[in-house]
Scaffold this active site. Sequence first.
Site, PDB file in Angstrom:
ATOM      1  N   HIS A 103      55.951  22.739 -44.176  1.00  0.00           N
ATOM      2  CA  HIS A 103      57.240  22.068 -44.341  1.00  0.00           C
ATOM      3  C   HIS A 103      57.083  20.609 -43.916  1.00  0.00           C
ATOM      4  O   HIS A 103      56.351  20.310 -42.966  1.00  0.00           O
ATOM      5  CB  HIS A 103      58.306  22.724 -43.467  1.00  0.00           C
ATOM      6  CG  HIS A 103      58.568  24.157 -43.803  1.00  0.00           C
ATOM      7  ND1 HIS A 103      59.560  24.878 -43.184  1.00  0.00           N
ATOM      8  CD2 HIS A 103      57.979  25.012 -44.674  1.00  0.00           C
ATOM      9  CE1 HIS A 103      59.580  26.106 -43.661  1.00  0.00           C
ATOM     10  NE2 HIS A 103      58.620  26.215 -44.569  1.00  0.00           N
ATOM     11  N   GLU A 163      59.153  18.746 -42.279  1.00  0.00           N
ATOM     12  CA  GLU A 163      59.643  18.545 -40.917  1.00  0.00           C
ATOM     13  C   GLU A 163      58.580  18.937 -39.890  1.00  0.00           C
ATOM     14  O   GLU A 163      58.454  18.311 -38.843  1.00  0.00           O
ATOM     15  CB  GLU A 163      60.924  19.364 -40.670  1.00  0.00           C
ATOM     16  CG  GLU A 163      62.040  19.110 -41.660  1.00  0.00           C
ATOM     17  CD  GLU A 163      61.966  20.011 -42.894  1.00  0.00           C
ATOM     18  OE1 GLU A 163      62.952  20.023 -43.652  1.00  0.00           O
ATOM     19  OE2 GLU A 163      60.951  20.710 -43.107  1.00  0.00           O
ATOM     20  N   CYS A 187      64.549  24.639 -40.716  1.00  0.00           N
ATOM     21  CA  CYS A 187      64.461  26.072 -40.448  1.00  0.00           C
ATOM     22  C   CYS A 187      64.200  26.253 -38.950  1.00  0.00           C
ATOM     23  O   CYS A 187      63.971  25.275 -38.220  1.00  0.00           O
ATOM     24  CB  CYS A 187      63.337  26.703 -41.279  1.00  0.00           C
ATOM     25  SG  CYS A 187      61.670  26.254 -40.731  1.00  0.00           S
TER      26      CYS A 187
END
Length: 160
Positions: free
Chosen positions: A56, A58, A86
Amino acid sequence: MTLSDADRRHLARCVELAGKAVAHGDDPFGSLLVDADDTVLFEDRNRAGDGDATRHPEFAITQWAVANLSPAQRVRTTVYTSGEHCAMCAAAHAWVGLGRIVYASSAAQLTDWLRELQVPAAPVAPLPITTVAPRTVVDGPAPEFEADLKALFRARYQDR
């Protein structure tokens, strides 16, 4: 908090990166790390399509920040992202001591969109960032990006 013009500009770039992710066969997520002077330090798009579901943007930001910023610098950053972190990314964000998060679409919106598209549920619960990282300053969603992001998810899942 009300989003500033700079916040909206950075979120627009995140949506562009999300579009690039879809073009490469990945889920539509894009993120930026911005310092206290409004300089973009790092940007990435989702890269989980290669089989590593942890890729991801992030999470990549947290890894870059640990390698390149002091703890004092990290706390003064802002992470901009097309979708609310998430649980994995929210935890990583908190553990490395990054600052504010600004997101364009929420985990609740994503859950609704994926349900409409009949995409199986993810193996991780779609928790709000503040449930996972309660001391993190969070702003979002930004309604002006909802239609574009929903269309990217439709392009990723329905139109294939």
